[in-house]
Scaffold this active site. Structure first.
Site, PDB file in Angstrom:
ATOM      1  N   ASP A  41       0.853  -1.195   0.000  1.00 34.23           N
ATOM      2  CA  ASP A  41       0.000   0.000   0.000  1.00 34.23           C
ATOM      3  C   ASP A  41       0.893   1.252   0.000  1.00 34.23           C
ATOM      4  O   ASP A  41       1.823   1.353   0.810  1.00 34.23           O
ATOM      5  CB  ASP A  41      -0.857  -0.063   1.279  1.00 34.23           C
ATOM      6  CG  ASP A  41      -1.928   1.007   1.336  1.00 34.23           C
ATOM      7  OD1 ASP A  41      -2.389   1.451   0.260  1.00 34.23           O
ATOM      8  OD2 ASP A  41      -2.316   1.387   2.468  1.00 34.23           O
TER       9      ASP A  41
ATOM     10  N   GLY B 277      -7.890   8.446   7.120  1.00 30.77           N
ATOM     11  CA  GLY B 277      -8.179   8.796   8.516  1.00 30.77           C
ATOM     12  C   GLY B 277      -9.660   9.063   8.706  1.00 30.77           C
ATOM     13  O   GLY B 277     -10.448   8.925   7.766  1.00 30.77           O
TER      14      GLY B 277
ATOM     15  N   HIS C  76      -9.498   4.704  -1.822  1.00 30.82           N
ATOM     16  CA  HIS C  76      -8.707   4.851  -0.593  1.00 30.82           C
ATOM     17  C   HIS C  76      -9.537   5.647   0.411  1.00 30.82           C
ATOM     18  O   HIS C  76     -10.475   6.344   0.044  1.00 30.82           O
ATOM     19  CB  HIS C  76      -7.405   5.594  -0.892  1.00 30.82           C
ATOM     20  CG  HIS C  76      -6.350   4.707  -1.498  1.00 30.82           C
ATOM     21  ND1 HIS C  76      -5.161   4.440  -0.877  1.00 30.82           N
ATOM     22  CD2 HIS C  76      -6.331   4.022  -2.660  1.00 30.82           C
ATOM     23  CE1 HIS C  76      -4.443   3.625  -1.632  1.00 30.82           C
ATOM     24  NE2 HIS C  76      -5.129   3.356  -2.729  1.00 30.82           N
ATOM     25  N   GLY C  77      -9.144   5.544   1.682  1.00 32.28           N
ATOM     26  CA  GLY C  77      -9.785   6.365   2.703  1.00 32.28           C
ATOM     27  C   GLY C  77     -11.205   5.940   3.020  1.00 32.28           C
ATOM     28  O   GLY C  77     -12.089   6.772   3.209  1.00 32.28           O
TER      29      GLY C  77
ATOM     30  N   SER D 117     -12.366   4.363   5.696  1.00 27.38           N
ATOM     31  CA  SER D 117     -12.801   4.449   7.103  1.00 27.38           C
ATOM     32  C   SER D 117     -13.719   5.637   7.286  1.00 27.38           C
ATOM     33  O   SER D 117     -13.373   6.758   6.884  1.00 27.38           O
ATOM     34  CB  SER D 117     -11.588   4.619   8.029  1.00 27.38           C
ATOM     35  OG  SER D 117     -10.867   3.421   8.101  1.00 27.38           O
TER      36      SER D 117
ATOM     37  N   ASN E 154     -10.197   0.182   0.281  1.00 25.58           N
ATOM     38  CA  ASN E 154      -9.112   0.146   1.273  1.00 25.58           C
ATOM     39  C   ASN E 154      -9.587   0.581   2.655  1.00 25.58           C
ATOM     40  O   ASN E 154     -10.170   1.655   2.794  1.00 25.58           O
ATOM     41  CB  ASN E 154      -8.001   1.120   0.864  1.00 25.58           C
ATOM     42  CG  ASN E 154      -7.147   0.588  -0.259  1.00 25.58           C
ATOM     43  OD1 ASN E 154      -7.478  -0.388  -0.908  1.00 25.58           O
ATOM     44  ND2 ASN E 154      -6.025   1.243  -0.486  1.00 25.58           N
TER      45      ASN E 154
ATOM     46  N   ALA F 113      -8.171   1.005   6.688  1.00 24.97           N
ATOM     47  CA  ALA F 113      -7.042   0.960   7.633  1.00 24.97           C
ATOM     48  C   ALA F 113      -7.418   1.554   8.994  1.00 24.97           C
ATOM     49  O   ALA F 113      -7.424   0.856  10.011  1.00 24.97           O
ATOM     50  CB  ALA F 113      -5.838   1.696   7.036  1.00 24.97           C
ATOM     51  N   THR F 114      -7.749   2.831   9.015  1.00 23.54           N
ATOM     52  CA  THR F 114      -7.929   3.550  10.284  1.00 23.54           C
ATOM     53  C   THR F 114      -8.931   2.877  11.218  1.00 23.54           C
ATOM     54  O   THR F 114      -8.693   2.753  12.423  1.00 23.54           O
ATOM     55  CB  THR F 114      -8.371   5.006   9.991  1.00 23.54           C
ATOM     56  OG1 THR F 114      -7.362   5.606   9.190  1.00 23.54           O
ATOM     57  CG2 THR F 114      -8.551   5.805  11.263  1.00 23.54           C
TER      58      THR F 114
HETATM   59  P1  13P Z   1      -8.450   4.710   5.864  1.00 23.31           P
HETATM   60  O1  13P Z   1      -7.314   4.747   6.831  1.00 23.31           O
HETATM   61  O2  13P Z   1      -9.181   5.985   5.799  1.00 23.31           O
HETATM   62  O3  13P Z   1      -9.326   3.535   6.064  1.00 23.31           O
HETATM   63  O4  13P Z   1      -7.777   4.541   4.415  1.00 23.31           O
HETATM   64  C1  13P Z   1      -7.081   3.362   4.142  1.00 23.31           C
HETATM   65  C2  13P Z   1      -6.356   3.451   2.866  1.00 23.31           C
HETATM   66  O5  13P Z   1      -6.802   4.062   1.913  1.00 23.31           O
HETATM   67  C3  13P Z   1      -5.083   2.733   2.776  1.00 23.31           C
HETATM   68  O6  13P Z   1      -4.449   2.987   1.574  1.00 23.31           O
END
Ligand code: 13P
Length: 273
Positions: A79, A174, A201-202, A204, A223, A225-226
């Site tokens: 990533d 985030g 992406h992003g 969350s 995607n 992550a946060t």
């Molecule tokens: P978030 O942290 O907003 O879920 O985004 C994750 C991401 O896009 C990783 O590349």
């Protein structure tokens, strides 16, 4: 099946695939358990800071044996690869897929570096993702916008031959201060004009209804992550407030389970459009 073919197939069925970042064995296993319980495929992804944290070889081995033990169809993806060198190291280590993130470079330079990665990835039969437009990274301004432009995206994909393209359509990395409003008309337009698989992406904090709509309009890879980091740490913090337990094997499983519950919720969103 190779990830590229899998994502093309999913795109043709208006279905998404979740790509979850992991940070340690607990988050990895929590994610794999969710995929196993729902019988869903999963992309497991690492940033270079997570690779530094876990160790490249350790992380790759943990994913390979984890996929086998949990019986999950999954792929390992880099990533936000920031250089050709980190991409090359991941290809050599056996990643199925790599992202080269030249989104902050001038357009021509983004094309040049992406082309180089596409060339190197070819002999590994690895999938390549690139990014075009401004998706704010952690700590970057979310008021600044730089949506992906259709004509640029078309030129970019044609010139680089990239397999997957992360698009800027109103998300940022985030948590959000205000509810995001994804640019669905723009997404539909991009999808109608370019061949590459589309990546969001992003994710969350993006409401489920918007995620579903984005998938129905062409987003394939989603995607996350946060929210994973957040639920893992918040669960641990809550447990540790009330216990003196020092056996981490009794404490961590609850945090791992919270990751499983979260990822299951998100996996269900990929399916039902
Ligand atoms: P978030 O942290 O907003 O879920 O985004 C994750 C991401 O896009 C990783 O590349």
């Amino acid at each position: 099946m190779k990830l590229k073919e899998k994502m093309q197939w999913l795109t043709s069925r208006n279905t998404g695939i979740l790509a979850t970042n992991f940070y340690n064995l607990e988050t990895l296993h929590g994610e794999l358990k969710a995929a196993r319980e729902l019988g869903q495929p999963l992309i497991l992804q690492l940033t270079s800071s997570s690779i530094d944290y876990m160790g490249l070889g350790t992380a790759v081995n943990a994913v390979r044996s984890g996929l086998e033990e949990y019986g999950v169809e999954g792929w390992l993806h880099l990533d936000h690869g920031g250089s050709v060198e980190i991409v090359q190291a991941c290809l050599d280590a056996g990643f199925d897929s790599v992202m080269i993130d030249g989104s902050e470079l001038p357009f021509e330079e983004n094309i040049r570096i992406t082309k180089e990665v596409v060339k190197r990835a070819a002999s590994y039969h690895a999938n390549v993702e690139a990014e075009l437009g401004y998706v704010a990274k952690l700590g970057q301004s979310v008021t600044h916008t730089g949506f992906t432009q259709v004509a640029e995206a078309k030129t970019f994909v044609e010139e680089t031959g990239v397999d997957a393209l992360a698009v800027a359509i109103g998300t940022s990395h985030g948590f959000y201060k205000e509810e995001p409003a994804l640019q669905f008309d723009l997404l539909a337009d991009i999808h109608a004009h370019i061949d590459a698989v589309l990546v969001l992406h992003g994710s969350s904090g993006v409401p489920e209804v918007q995620l579903r709509k984005a998938i129905s309009l062409g987003i394939c890879k989603v995607n996350l992550a946060t929210e994973i980091k957040n639920i893992f740490m918040k669960t641990l913090q809550t447990i540790l407030r009330d216990t003196q337990e020092i056996d981490l094997r009794k404490v961590f499983p609850q945090a791992t389970e919270s990751v499983t519950l979260l990822v299951k919720e998100k996996l269900l969103v990929m399916q039902n459009n």
